[in-house]
Design a protein around this motif. Structure first.
Motif, PDB file in Angstrom:
ATOM      1  N   THR A  69      -6.405  -2.714  10.735  1.00  0.00           N
ATOM      2  CA  THR A  69      -5.021  -2.280  10.507  1.00  0.00           C
ATOM      3  C   THR A  69      -4.761  -2.018   9.033  1.00  0.00           C
ATOM      4  OG1 THR A  69      -4.341  -3.645  12.391  1.00  0.00           O
ATOM      5  CG2 THR A  69      -2.605  -2.813  10.967  1.00  0.00           C
ATOM      6  N   GLU A  70      -5.287  -2.877   8.168  1.00  0.00           N
ATOM      7  CA  GLU A  70      -5.128  -2.650   6.723  1.00  0.00           C
ATOM      8  C   GLU A  70      -5.781  -1.336   6.312  1.00  0.00           C
ATOM      9  OE1 GLU A  70      -6.474  -2.045   2.905  1.00  0.00           O
ATOM     10  OE2 GLU A  70      -7.931  -2.965   4.277  1.00  0.00           O
ATOM     11  N   ALA A  71      -6.969  -1.058   6.876  1.00  0.00           N
ATOM     12  CA  ALA A  71      -7.649   0.197   6.561  1.00  0.00           C
ATOM     13  C   ALA A  71      -6.814   1.382   7.038  1.00  0.00           C
ATOM     14  CB  ALA A  71      -9.033   0.219   7.203  1.00  0.00           C
ATOM     15  N   GLY A  72      -6.227   1.244   8.232  1.00  0.00           N
ATOM     16  CA  GLY A  72      -5.382   2.321   8.751  1.00  0.00           C
ATOM     17  C   GLY A  72      -4.141   2.533   7.898  1.00  0.00           C
ATOM     18  N   LEU A  73      -3.492   1.437   7.509  1.00  0.00           N
ATOM     19  CA  LEU A  73      -2.302   1.544   6.661  1.00  0.00           C
ATOM     20  C   LEU A  73      -2.636   2.171   5.311  1.00  0.00           C
ATOM     21  CD1 LEU A  73      -0.610  -1.922   7.317  1.00  0.00           C
ATOM     22  CD2 LEU A  73       0.239   0.298   8.059  1.00  0.00           C
ATOM     23  N   SER A  74      -3.723   1.714   4.708  1.00  0.00           N
ATOM     24  CA  SER A  74      -4.106   2.238   3.396  1.00  0.00           C
ATOM     25  C   SER A  74      -4.541   3.697   3.501  1.00  0.00           C
ATOM     26  CB  SER A  74      -5.246   1.393   2.803  1.00  0.00           C
ATOM     27  OG  SER A  74      -4.832   0.057   2.610  1.00  0.00           O
ATOM     28  N   PHE A  75      -5.193   4.045   4.606  1.00  0.00           N
ATOM     29  CA  PHE A  75      -5.596   5.435   4.814  1.00  0.00           C
ATOM     30  C   PHE A  75      -4.376   6.354   4.900  1.00  0.00           C
ATOM     31  CE2 PHE A  75      -6.645   8.983   7.684  1.00  0.00           C
ATOM     32  CZ  PHE A  75      -7.709   9.549   6.978  1.00  0.00           C
ATOM     33  N   LEU A  76      -3.299   5.816   5.472  1.00  0.00           N
ATOM     34  CA  LEU A  76      -2.059   6.587   5.581  1.00  0.00           C
ATOM     35  C   LEU A  76      -1.219   6.517   4.311  1.00  0.00           C
ATOM     36  CD1 LEU A  76      -1.023   5.554   9.212  1.00  0.00           C
ATOM     37  CD2 LEU A  76      -2.011   7.734   8.486  1.00  0.00           C
ATOM     38  N   GLY A  77      -1.658   5.719   3.337  1.00  0.00           N
ATOM     39  CA  GLY A  77      -0.921   5.594   2.088  1.00  0.00           C
ATOM     40  C   GLY A  77       0.183   4.568   2.132  1.00  0.00           C
ATOM     41  N   ALA A  78       0.189   3.710   3.182  1.00  0.00           N
ATOM     42  CA  ALA A  78       1.247   2.713   3.326  1.00  0.00           C
ATOM     43  C   ALA A  78       0.727   1.294   3.172  1.00  0.00           C
ATOM     44  CB  ALA A  78       1.912   2.855   4.698  1.00  0.00           C
ATOM     45  N   GLY A  79      -0.512   1.147   2.696  1.00  0.00           N
ATOM     46  CA  GLY A  79      -1.087  -0.185   2.579  1.00  0.00           C
ATOM     47  C   GLY A  79      -1.373  -0.564   1.145  1.00  0.00           C
ATOM     48  N   VAL A  80      -2.628  -0.893   0.863  1.00  0.00           N
ATOM     49  CA  VAL A  80      -3.027  -1.252  -0.494  1.00  0.00           C
ATOM     50  C   VAL A  80      -2.901  -0.012  -1.385  1.00  0.00           C
ATOM     51  CG1 VAL A  80      -4.927  -2.063  -1.943  1.00  0.00           C
ATOM     52  CG2 VAL A  80      -4.596  -3.032   0.344  1.00  0.00           C
ATOM     53  N   PRO A  81      -2.142  -0.096  -2.453  1.00  0.00           N
ATOM     54  CA  PRO A  81      -1.910   1.098  -3.282  1.00  0.00           C
ATOM     55  C   PRO A  81      -3.139   1.483  -4.093  1.00  0.00           C
ATOM     56  CG  PRO A  81      -0.898  -0.814  -4.305  1.00  0.00           C
ATOM     57  CD  PRO A  81      -1.421  -1.276  -2.973  1.00  0.00           C
TER      58      PRO A  81
END
Length: 286
Positions: A220-232
């Motif tokens: 999920t973190e990878a998905g969020l970051s891939f979408l630009g909504a996770g780890v900056p």
């Protein structure tokens, strides 16, 4: 009597370990997880280059002896960023697994002590589960903002209801056991029964579920970051590396292959390891 008790404990421990090590897939999963943890811990020694060093002259260099995983659009060493990204991704997964497991266990335990509290907590969990986890995480990140701490908070909120329901169902079974009824008859305090006799019997399924939450949090973190909504960016996590790599995927395949491989192999290892723990801690398994 003490000597006999020690022998019984030792024999039980031997049988438990035998269950785990007799499952080859579980051993492979445990070895994968151990290797990833070693990489995360010794990242500065494995990848001594600077993960943030920019070299525009060396942008989009293919994998070579100088850059094992190639370079990205800014000339940064992808191998170094993937290795350091292991720390971020594992920190997020471990934190989410531990925190959601503890919170879910507390919620599940107290849910079985009162019908009113049980109804309130379970309806809350039902409401949370009505929204797909990734959508809930995106919504929370939109409100909280892109940050590692906020990623952990969001994923804890998403995963705690599942842990609470698991803990509650296990606690309800443990509550009806004969020894618990005997403790009530002897006048033991409810809090003592809850934590000394019911809690210890639901730790095993909660720990097993935590390994799967660990794996789910990494994805999920990878998905969020891939979408630009996770780890900056430019903080290196496997998801943020994928996010940056999608810009040049057609000219530099290595930008997505290597972080994607690390994500997939880690999740596979955690799932295999979790299956092994489940078989090891299940008293009904052969």
């Amino acid at each position: 009597m003490n000597e006999m008790k020690k022998r019984l404990v030792s024999e039980q421990r031997r049988i438990t370990l035998h269950k785990f090590f007799s499952n080859r897939l579980s051993v492979i999963g445990g070895a994968i997880v151990l290797c990833i943890l070693i990489i995360a811990f010794f990242a500065p020694f494995i990848a001594p280059k600077d993960a943030y060093a920019v070299d525009v002259v060396a942008r989009y260099k293919a994998p070579s002896s100088a850059h094992l995983f190639g370079t990205d659009e800014l000339g940064r060493d992808v191998f170094t960023r993937v290795i350091y990204g292991t720390r971020i991704s594992m920190t997020v997964g471990f934190s989410v697994g531990i925190i959601s497991g503890i919170l879910g266990m507390i919620m599940g335990l107290y849910a079985c002590t009162s019908k009113i509290l049980d109804s309130i907590l379970m309806r809350f969990c039902d409401g949370m589960k009505a929204i797909p986890g990734i959508l809930m995480a995106i919504m929370l990140m939109t409100v909280l903002g892109a940050d590692i701490k906020n990623v952990i908070i969001s994923l804890v909120i998403v995963n705690t209801p599942n842990m609470a329901r698991l803990a509650r169902s296990s606690a309800l079974v443990a509550r009806e056991q004969t020894y618990v009824e005997a403790m009530r008859a002897l006048g033991a305090r409810p809090a003592r029964i809850l934590w000394n006799h019911i809690a210890v019997n639901i730790v095993s399924p909660v720990i097993v579920q935590m390994t799967f939450v660990f794996a789910s949090a990494i994805i999920t973190e990878a998905g969020l970051s891939f979408l630009g909504a996770g780890v900056p960016v430019p903080i290196p996590s496997w998801g943020s590396i994928l996010n940056e790599g999608k810009q040049g995927i057609y000219v530099a395949w290595w930008l997505v292959v290597f972080p994607g491989f690390f994500t997939a192999i880690t999740v596979l290892g955690l799932n295999l390891f979790g299956d092994g723990l489940r078989d090891m801690l299940d008293p009904l398994s052969n």
